[in-house]
Design a protein around this motif. Sequence first.
Motif, mmCIF file in Angstrom:
data_model
loop_
_atom_site.group_PDB
_atom_site.id
_atom_site.type_symbol
_atom_site.label_atom_id
_atom_site.label_comp_id
_atom_site.label_asym_id
_atom_site.label_seq_id
_atom_site.Cartn_x
_atom_site.Cartn_y
_atom_site.Cartn_z
ATOM 1 N N LYS A 171 0.725 -1.352 0.094
ATOM 2 C CA LYS A 171 -0.177 0.069 0.033
ATOM 3 C C LYS A 171 0.902 1.299 -0.060
ATOM 4 C CE LYS A 171 -3.497 2.359 2.633
ATOM 5 N NZ LYS A 171 -4.578 2.276 3.822
ATOM 6 N N TYR A 172 2.041 1.037 0.703
ATOM 7 C CA TYR A 172 2.841 2.377 0.867
ATOM 8 C C TYR A 172 4.074 2.225 0.043
ATOM 9 C CZ TYR A 172 -0.299 2.881 4.647
ATOM 10 O OH TYR A 172 -1.434 3.043 5.376
ATOM 11 N N LEU A 173 4.486 1.016 -0.541
ATOM 12 C CA LEU A 173 5.444 0.822 -1.234
ATOM 13 C C LEU A 173 5.227 -0.061 -2.465
ATOM 14 C CD1 LEU A 173 8.157 -0.442 1.417
ATOM 15 C CD2 LEU A 173 7.716 2.044 0.799
ATOM 16 N N PRO A 174 4.803 0.832 -3.533
ATOM 17 C CA PRO A 174 4.125 0.120 -4.828
ATOM 18 C C PRO A 174 5.289 -0.789 -5.492
ATOM 19 C CG PRO A 174 3.463 2.535 -4.681
ATOM 20 C CD PRO A 174 4.674 2.169 -3.605
ATOM 21 N N ASP A 175 6.588 -0.562 -5.380
ATOM 22 C CA ASP A 175 7.539 -1.229 -5.999
ATOM 23 C C ASP A 175 7.604 -2.754 -5.477
ATOM 24 O OD1 ASP A 175 8.676 0.258 -3.611
ATOM 25 O OD2 ASP A 175 10.896 -0.403 -4.438
ATOM 26 N N PHE A 176 6.952 -2.889 -4.098
ATOM 27 C CA PHE A 176 7.173 -4.310 -3.474
ATOM 28 C C PHE A 176 5.723 -5.156 -3.912
ATOM 29 C CE2 PHE A 176 10.690 -2.493 -1.170
ATOM 30 C CZ PHE A 176 11.152 -3.736 -0.631
ATOM 31 N N ALA A 177 4.883 -4.552 -4.781
ATOM 32 C CA ALA A 177 3.641 -5.281 -5.169
ATOM 33 C C ALA A 177 4.031 -6.444 -5.839
ATOM 34 C CB ALA A 177 2.690 -4.150 -6.277
ATOM 35 N N GLY A 178 3.161 -7.499 -5.316
ATOM 36 C CA GLY A 178 3.556 -8.727 -5.892
ATOM 37 C C GLY A 178 4.387 -9.481 -5.422
ATOM 38 N N THR A 179 5.363 -8.976 -4.377
ATOM 39 C CA THR A 179 6.455 -9.656 -3.775
ATOM 40 C C THR A 179 5.905 -10.301 -2.429
ATOM 41 O OG1 THR A 179 7.481 -7.688 -2.442
ATOM 42 C CG2 THR A 179 8.110 -7.993 -4.669
ATOM 43 N N ALA A 180 6.757 -11.259 -1.791
ATOM 44 C CA ALA A 180 6.530 -11.588 -0.619
ATOM 45 C C ALA A 180 6.358 -10.518 0.730
ATOM 46 C CB ALA A 180 7.517 -12.783 -0.144
ATOM 47 N N LEU A 181 7.197 -9.765 0.599
ATOM 48 C CA LEU A 181 7.200 -8.547 1.653
ATOM 49 C C LEU A 181 6.019 -7.620 1.417
ATOM 50 C CD1 LEU A 181 10.891 -8.247 2.422
ATOM 51 C CD2 LEU A 181 9.238 -9.046 3.979
ATOM 52 N N GLY A 182 5.765 -7.470 -0.027
ATOM 53 C CA GLY A 182 4.694 -6.474 -0.305
ATOM 54 C C GLY A 182 3.290 -6.955 0.087
ATOM 55 N N ASP A 183 3.233 -8.258 0.382
ATOM 56 C CA ASP A 183 2.026 -8.984 0.856
ATOM 57 C C ASP A 183 2.098 -9.146 2.500
ATOM 58 O OD1 ASP A 183 -0.422 -10.226 0.186
ATOM 59 O OD2 ASP A 183 0.476 -12.117 0.927
ATOM 60 N N PHE A 261 11.911 2.043 4.909
ATOM 61 C CA PHE A 261 11.333 2.631 3.742
ATOM 62 C C PHE A 261 9.774 3.200 3.729
ATOM 63 C CE2 PHE A 261 14.159 -1.055 2.163
ATOM 64 C CZ PHE A 261 15.160 -0.168 2.068
ATOM 65 N N ILE A 262 9.188 2.683 4.681
ATOM 66 C CA ILE A 262 7.686 2.880 4.953
ATOM 67 C C ILE A 262 7.382 4.253 5.515
ATOM 68 C CG2 ILE A 262 5.524 2.338 6.233
ATOM 69 C CD1 ILE A 262 6.264 -0.828 5.680
ATOM 70 N N ALA A 263 8.380 4.405 6.367
ATOM 71 C CA ALA A 263 8.393 5.916 7.105
ATOM 72 C C ALA A 263 8.611 6.877 6.209
ATOM 73 C CB ALA A 263 9.152 5.732 8.325
ATOM 74 N N GLU A 264 9.587 6.820 5.028
ATOM 75 C CA GLU A 264 10.104 7.709 4.368
ATOM 76 C C GLU A 264 8.839 7.922 3.273
ATOM 77 O OE1 GLU A 264 14.792 7.491 4.033
ATOM 78 O OE2 GLU A 264 13.921 6.050 2.762
ATOM 79 N N ALA A 265 8.050 6.823 2.877
ATOM 80 C CA ALA A 265 7.189 7.039 1.721
ATOM 81 C C ALA A 265 5.970 7.848 2.395
ATOM 82 C CB ALA A 265 6.868 5.506 1.411
#
Length: 426
Positions: A171-183, A261-265
Amino acid sequence: MLIRTVFLSLLVFLPLTSVALDVKQSRDGFSLEEDRDYASKAHYWGLLGGGEVTSWWSQNISRVMRTAVIPNRLPANTFERNESDWAKRLAEVTADTHLGTMTLAEAISDPRSAAKAMIVIHEGKVVFETYPGLRPADSHFWASVAKPTAALLIEQLIDEGKLSDSDKVEKYLPDFAGTALGDTKIVELMNMVPGTDTHDSAKTRQDPDSVATRYYLAEFDEAYKNGEVETVRDILRGAARTGPAGEVFEYSSGITQMLVFIAEAVTGRAWADAFDDRVWSHVRAEGALQMHLAPDGMAMAHGVVSSRLRDLARYGLLYTPYWSLVADRQIVSDAAMARIATPEYGQDVFMKGDGKRFSSYLGEIPVGNSRQWDAVYADGGMFKGGLFGQGLYVSPEKGIVIAYFSTVASSPLARFLRPLAKELSR
């Protein structure tokens, strides 16, 4: 690659318990030749085993790594002292350690402890302080004691309604979409239960192809293979799912960096600037906070942070009702403290994973880990440790803060935390 594999295998069995360091040397200073020699050896592989190079590096990181200096913007508070009533009494507290049963004074003076500095604060007053291997104004390596700083910005953003524990990373790091950590959910990152191959342990550190080894190499600008230098963010995007999230506590510096990364975003600020605005600029610190950076500018808030020992203790006081002694506003909210005090995943999840190691290290089984703190006890005590024997213990209700700095992984000082807290609570 073979040399690195053999080296890391040896590290697992390295007899760190027998390492003895002349900590007075690090207090009194190094020669020009020593400075140059240690600086040339301050790479990832050379630091893992502890010893003289690690001892030098832990007080001189800004000489060899990029560093964001977060200044102290307020006049420092002056701590009241109550050592006459407590110092001798605390020095005589005993604990069962891997070096045998000994008093705190014996543990600090034993060269195998490599104990450089320690401070104990009770109800806002300094009751014990010693610097056998450090000058009070010197900055030193926090190691993983810094991990709660990454969590603190997330806690503040939760308080402000800008994100939720239940939100997924993507939700906050679009470049992680579709990855294990993105989920993965933010609460799973906060409590290090992501169910991914990001585990940081003796086993993963001896595997040159592990995610953990790769993200540490990236931070030190060292090639993983084929001469390629990766970034931590790229490595974590490639992390794989090993099981359901929320089932096992698996310690990981990479997971802490996800919080950065999330805090920066969410804030739209570089992490060091956000921490300056939200935390350090409100602390009545004696010195600057040094936030060391990876080659790509990533703030290594998982542990490569330096400050004076008293300022680390001031940071600990932010988690107590005595925060007003060291800050111009409440930085850690009551709601955040309530979240930390009640581990979301409990003792079962804790003990399935790295909880066994931390319980052995501390000598007492806690309720569990919580929100980047290694251990939380039923009486409110909170502990966060670092790789080479650094530690921060906070007992909020009693206003107890214990901070210490050493440079051997097997430091016995951790075994004194609960006995010291209990002695101060009588």
